[in-house]
Design a protein around this motif. Structure first.
Motif, PDB file in Angstrom:
ATOM      1  N   ALA A 193      45.162 -12.204   9.567  1.00  0.00           N
ATOM      2  CA  ALA A 193      45.585 -11.843  10.898  1.00  0.00           C
ATOM      3  C   ALA A 193      45.350 -10.534  11.135  1.00  0.00           C
ATOM      4  O   ALA A 193      45.251  -9.777  10.445  1.00  0.00           O
ATOM      5  CB  ALA A 193      47.304 -12.307  10.960  1.00  0.00           C
ATOM      6  N   PRO A 194      45.245 -10.061  12.610  1.00  0.00           N
ATOM      7  CA  PRO A 194      45.016  -8.643  12.805  1.00  0.00           C
ATOM      8  C   PRO A 194      46.265  -7.780  12.186  1.00  0.00           C
ATOM      9  O   PRO A 194      47.371  -8.260  12.314  1.00  0.00           O
ATOM     10  CB  PRO A 194      45.035  -8.532  14.145  1.00  0.00           C
ATOM     11  N   GLN A 195      46.016  -6.434  11.708  1.00  0.00           N
ATOM     12  CA  GLN A 195      46.996  -5.802  11.056  1.00  0.00           C
ATOM     13  C   GLN A 195      46.916  -4.494  11.773  1.00  0.00           C
ATOM     14  O   GLN A 195      45.872  -4.000  12.367  1.00  0.00           O
ATOM     15  CB  GLN A 195      46.798  -5.503   9.639  1.00  0.00           C
ATOM     16  N   THR A 196      48.166  -3.854  11.756  1.00  0.00           N
ATOM     17  CA  THR A 196      48.133  -2.572  12.492  1.00  0.00           C
ATOM     18  C   THR A 196      47.195  -1.602  11.896  1.00  0.00           C
ATOM     19  O   THR A 196      46.946  -0.530  12.570  1.00  0.00           O
ATOM     20  CB  THR A 196      49.663  -1.921  12.532  1.00  0.00           C
ATOM     21  N   THR A 197      47.051  -1.680  10.709  1.00  0.00           N
ATOM     22  CA  THR A 197      46.208  -0.672   9.886  1.00  0.00           C
ATOM     23  C   THR A 197      44.876  -0.717  10.430  1.00  0.00           C
ATOM     24  O   THR A 197      43.853  -0.034   9.894  1.00  0.00           O
ATOM     25  CB  THR A 197      46.567  -0.912   8.428  1.00  0.00           C
ATOM     26  N   HIS A 198      44.404  -1.885  11.214  1.00  0.00           N
ATOM     27  CA  HIS A 198      42.952  -2.013  11.568  1.00  0.00           C
ATOM     28  C   HIS A 198      42.507  -1.085  12.453  1.00  0.00           C
ATOM     29  O   HIS A 198      41.322  -0.966  12.769  1.00  0.00           O
ATOM     30  CB  HIS A 198      42.667  -3.368  11.790  1.00  0.00           C
ATOM     31  N   PHE A 199      43.326  -0.593  13.166  1.00  0.00           N
ATOM     32  CA  PHE A 199      42.943   0.083  14.439  1.00  0.00           C
ATOM     33  C   PHE A 199      43.491   1.601  14.544  1.00  0.00           C
ATOM     34  O   PHE A 199      44.474   2.006  14.014  1.00  0.00           O
ATOM     35  CB  PHE A 199      43.781  -0.529  15.770  1.00  0.00           C
ATOM     36  N   PRO A 200      42.671   2.369  15.091  1.00  0.00           N
ATOM     37  CA  PRO A 200      42.996   3.714  15.176  1.00  0.00           C
ATOM     38  C   PRO A 200      43.893   4.024  16.154  1.00  0.00           C
ATOM     39  O   PRO A 200      44.194   3.237  16.824  1.00  0.00           O
ATOM     40  CB  PRO A 200      41.549   4.565  15.385  1.00  0.00           C
ATOM     41  N   THR A 201      44.247   5.318  16.446  1.00  0.00           N
ATOM     42  CA  THR A 201      45.060   5.816  17.474  1.00  0.00           C
ATOM     43  C   THR A 201      44.571   5.490  18.912  1.00  0.00           C
ATOM     44  O   THR A 201      45.400   4.950  19.655  1.00  0.00           O
ATOM     45  CB  THR A 201      45.343   7.110  17.105  1.00  0.00           C
ATOM     46  N   ASP A 202      43.370   5.849  19.047  1.00  0.00           N
ATOM     47  CA  ASP A 202      42.689   5.686  20.263  1.00  0.00           C
ATOM     48  C   ASP A 202      41.929   4.467  20.421  1.00  0.00           C
ATOM     49  O   ASP A 202      40.501   4.300  20.152  1.00  0.00           O
ATOM     50  CB  ASP A 202      41.894   6.747  20.773  1.00  0.00           C
ATOM     51  N   THR A 203      42.485   3.250  20.059  1.00  0.00           N
ATOM     52  CA  THR A 203      42.029   1.947  19.961  1.00  0.00           C
ATOM     53  C   THR A 203      41.331   1.674  21.417  1.00  0.00           C
ATOM     54  O   THR A 203      41.728   1.671  22.299  1.00  0.00           O
ATOM     55  CB  THR A 203      42.896   1.015  19.577  1.00  0.00           C
ATOM     56  N   PRO A 204      40.115   1.371  21.381  1.00  0.00           N
ATOM     57  CA  PRO A 204      39.333   0.959  22.585  1.00  0.00           C
ATOM     58  C   PRO A 204      39.804  -0.380  23.080  1.00  0.00           C
ATOM     59  O   PRO A 204      40.150  -1.269  22.355  1.00  0.00           O
ATOM     60  CB  PRO A 204      37.692   0.701  22.173  1.00  0.00           C
ATOM     61  N   ASP A 205      39.438  -0.802  24.491  1.00  0.00           N
ATOM     62  CA  ASP A 205      40.139  -1.768  24.891  1.00  0.00           C
ATOM     63  C   ASP A 205      39.152  -2.931  24.911  1.00  0.00           C
ATOM     64  O   ASP A 205      38.561  -3.419  25.792  1.00  0.00           O
ATOM     65  CB  ASP A 205      40.212  -1.617  26.582  1.00  0.00           C
ATOM     66  N   LYS A 312      38.435  -0.854   8.216  1.00  0.00           N
ATOM     67  CA  LYS A 312      38.051  -1.226   9.620  1.00  0.00           C
ATOM     68  C   LYS A 312      38.645  -0.459  10.621  1.00  0.00           C
ATOM     69  O   LYS A 312      37.958  -0.374  11.663  1.00  0.00           O
ATOM     70  CB  LYS A 312      39.219  -2.432   9.477  1.00  0.00           C
ATOM     71  N   GLN A 313      39.617   0.335  10.416  1.00  0.00           N
ATOM     72  CA  GLN A 313      40.045   1.711  11.332  1.00  0.00           C
ATOM     73  C   GLN A 313      38.926   2.612  11.589  1.00  0.00           C
ATOM     74  O   GLN A 313      38.557   2.760  12.849  1.00  0.00           O
ATOM     75  CB  GLN A 313      41.297   2.433  10.810  1.00  0.00           C
ATOM     76  N   ARG A 314      38.038   2.961  10.490  1.00  0.00           N
ATOM     77  CA  ARG A 314      37.023   3.836  10.764  1.00  0.00           C
ATOM     78  C   ARG A 314      35.816   3.052  11.553  1.00  0.00           C
ATOM     79  O   ARG A 314      35.107   3.759  12.036  1.00  0.00           O
ATOM     80  CB  ARG A 314      36.616   4.477   9.434  1.00  0.00           C
ATOM     81  N   PHE A 315      35.477   1.966  10.945  1.00  0.00           N
ATOM     82  CA  PHE A 315      34.606   0.837  11.746  1.00  0.00           C
ATOM     83  C   PHE A 315      34.708   1.095  13.268  1.00  0.00           C
ATOM     84  O   PHE A 315      33.901   1.246  13.815  1.00  0.00           O
ATOM     85  CB  PHE A 315      34.487  -0.479  11.259  1.00  0.00           C
ATOM     86  N   THR A 317      36.163   3.281  15.229  1.00  0.00           N
ATOM     87  CA  THR A 317      35.856   4.509  15.751  1.00  0.00           C
ATOM     88  C   THR A 317      34.281   4.877  15.824  1.00  0.00           C
ATOM     89  O   THR A 317      34.084   5.063  16.875  1.00  0.00           O
ATOM     90  CB  THR A 317      36.592   5.635  14.999  1.00  0.00           C
ATOM     91  N   CYS A 318      33.775   4.458  14.720  1.00  0.00           N
ATOM     92  CA  CYS A 318      32.106   4.694  14.563  1.00  0.00           C
ATOM     93  C   CYS A 318      31.515   3.646  15.367  1.00  0.00           C
ATOM     94  O   CYS A 318      30.551   3.953  16.205  1.00  0.00           O
ATOM     95  CB  CYS A 318      31.745   4.520  13.091  1.00  0.00           C
ATOM     96  N   TYR A 319      31.863   2.685  15.668  1.00  0.00           N
ATOM     97  CA  TYR A 319      31.297   1.704  16.637  1.00  0.00           C
ATOM     98  C   TYR A 319      31.580   2.086  17.894  1.00  0.00           C
ATOM     99  O   TYR A 319      30.553   1.873  18.812  1.00  0.00           O
ATOM    100  CB  TYR A 319      31.678   0.297  16.132  1.00  0.00           C
ATOM    101  N   ASN A 320      32.738   2.312  18.287  1.00  0.00           N
ATOM    102  CA  ASN A 320      33.153   2.780  19.704  1.00  0.00           C
ATOM    103  C   ASN A 320      32.031   4.010  20.295  1.00  0.00           C
ATOM    104  O   ASN A 320      31.478   3.908  21.257  1.00  0.00           O
ATOM    105  CB  ASN A 320      34.464   3.098  19.638  1.00  0.00           C
ATOM    106  N   LEU A 321      31.801   4.908  19.421  1.00  0.00           N
ATOM    107  CA  LEU A 321      31.200   5.850  19.605  1.00  0.00           C
ATOM    108  C   LEU A 321      29.533   5.582  19.617  1.00  0.00           C
ATOM    109  O   LEU A 321      28.854   6.143  20.667  1.00  0.00           O
ATOM    110  CB  LEU A 321      31.034   7.197  18.537  1.00  0.00           C
TER     111      LEU A 321
END
Length: 505
Positions: A193-205, A312-315, A317-321
């Protein structure tokens, strides 16, 4: 090497002009392996010539780059070395590597049929470019595998490389349009299941979900339809039809997926097998630049953060950039143009450098080798007759020798006929014997107080049966010897001898 090739060329020339009567004769005369001569006559070339087109890569350049990376603390893995070598090959105008299944499975006829079907659907349903979409799922590694070998200087025993820890795969479903539009991606993590630690502060939509192995499923494909593609905000005006182009993945071909698309006026067009590298706009436009920029982001992050793991959190961020830099209207339109879908150009696919029509292999048959029947062991009267004709041609008319060989042929025919009859009779007798003689079986004695036989009972029964079979086998040897003696008594002494006598000629 040059001297050996010269010997092979002389041997091949001797065979072709008839100077060497056979391949073996040429092999003995020129000291060349027979297998090599047969391969060359079949149309193959030597190894150096066959791989000459691949030798446009300077080994010195790759070695210098490896040593430079080693001194900087970024000892390259085999994958990174291959990538650098590929870039050098591209600089030297050498084509990029491609899977053999794609080359072998890409047929110009299937590509042309796809173009005809695409043109017919667009014309019949009056589908506009803004309502044409291409959907694809691709996999991206979250990190870099740690148990890989690296290349470094031979002067040091060990080298260390900054690595973003273990590898984990993430699936992303993207969708683009020839008008330059795209929808938000669906990211599928490997988790329960998705966890809160998967996502950075500025999570993309984006949309996020999980699966057991990080891949898409039938239910994920249906959810993608309801949550991304057929939402009211993306529905075209005036009830126009939309076209969705994608590959034939199992999650795209389920009955429920097809029915939902039909209910919402979405026409599906599936790419032929092994043609996504030629016909899919996402692969031809943004896929390669997106993955390249993502890898650059992960490498830069590993060097700045002292090899912190790419989770996953850093992924995200990197994929969004990388996504922001890649998904531009120009690159999106480039993919559709390269596929020949918009603007429509049906000659793009079949004329692609990655489509190779099967070429018939031109092979030169080996020279005909005549076998002299005189020097072969005769197996029937036909060979005796051939030898007789050959002797008469070379030795002239020798009536006595001819008649002797002719009668020898008749004798062999008679012996063959009697041998076949005896073999047939033996087969019949053996079949009758098998039906009469049956092997004695030993019953497994079971204790009446128990319901099933155990392993001890079965072992004792098998031992008793083996003793009975040994006794029967010893009797059978005696029977076989007596039968053979009777058969010899029934034959005459003349039938058991065969004489050959040939005079000099």
């Amino acid at each position: 090497m040059a001297q050996r090739e010269a010997q092979i060329a002389l041997a091949l020339a001797a065979i072709r002009i008839g100077e060497a009567k056979s391949i073996r004769a040429a092999q003995r005369a020129y000291a060349v392996p027979e297998s090599t001569l047969r391969a060359r006559l079949a149309g193959t070339t030597n190894r150096r010539t066959a791989h000459q087109y691949r030798k446009r890569l300077s080994v010195r350049q790759v070695v210098d780059w490896i040593l430079e990376q080693d001194t900087q603390g970024f000892t390259p893995s085999h994958a990174r070395t291959r990538e650098m070598a590929t870039r050098i090959l591209r600089m030297n105008v050498v084509g990029r590597p491609i899977e053999a299944a794609r080359i072998n499975g890409t047929h110009p006829e299937a590509i042309q049929e796809f173009y005809l079907l695409y043109e017919d659907i667009v014309r019949r349903f009056n589908i506009q470019p803004c309502n044409t979409w291409n959907m694809d799922e691709h996999w991206t590694a979250v990190g870099v595998c740690t148990n890989s070998y690296v290349l470094a200087s031979s002067s040091q025993r060990r080298s260390y490389v900054k690595s973003p820890e273990s590898r984990e795969w993430v699936s992303i479903i993207e969708i683009v349009s020839p008008a330059g539009g795209f929808a938000r991606p669906l990211v599928i993590f490997k988790d329960t299941a998705p966890q809160t630690t998967h996502f950075p502060t500025d999570t993309p939509d984006w949309l996020y979900t999980t699966s057991e192995n990080g891949w898409t499923t039938n239910s994920k494909g249906i959810s993608w339809l309801y949550d991304i593609f057929i939402i009211p905000e993306t529905q075209p005006k005036d009830g126009q039809w939309r076209l969705l182009i994608m590959d034939g993945h199992g999650s795209h071909t389920s009955t429920e997926f097809l029915w939902i698309c039909k209910q919402n006026k979405v026409h599906l067009l599936f790419l032929p097998a092994n043609t996504s590298h030629v016909l899919q706009p996402l692969d031809l436009g943004v896929s390669a630049p997106l993955k390249s920029r993502y890898r650059s982001q992960t490498v830069a992050l590993a060097s700045l953060d002292d090899a912190l793991p790419i989770k996953k959190q850093r992924f995200v961020t990197c994929y969004n950039l990388a996504l922001k830099k890649t998904f531009t209207p120009r690159l999106l339109r480039t993919g559709w143009q390269a596929a020949g879908l918009y603007p429509f150009n049906p000659s793009k696919g079949p004329n692609s450098s990655q489509v190779q029509a099967p070429k018939p292999r031109q092979s030169m048959p080996p020279p005909h080798q005549e076998i002299n029947p005189i020097f072969t062991t005769p197996t029937s009267s036909r060979y005796i007759q051939q030898a007789t004709k050959s002797i008469r041609k070379k030795a002239g008319e020798k009536q006595a020798l001819y008649q002797a060989l002719h009668k020898a042929g008749h004798a062999i025919n008679s012996l063959d006929a009697s041998h076949i009859a005896l073999a047939h009779r033996n087969t019949q007798l053996q079949a009758q014997l098998d039906t009469i003689v049956t092997k004695k079986r030993r019953k497994v004695q079971v204790n009446p107080n128990t319901q099933f036989g155990n392993i001890d009972n079965i072992t004792m029964a098998r031992q008793a049966q083996a003793l009975l079979e040994e006794k029967e086998a010893s009797k059978q040897v005696k029977y076989d010897a007596m039968a053979a003696a009777r058969e010899l008594e029934e034959q005459s002494f003349e039938a058991l001898q065969f004489e050959w006598q040939m005079d000099d000629f």
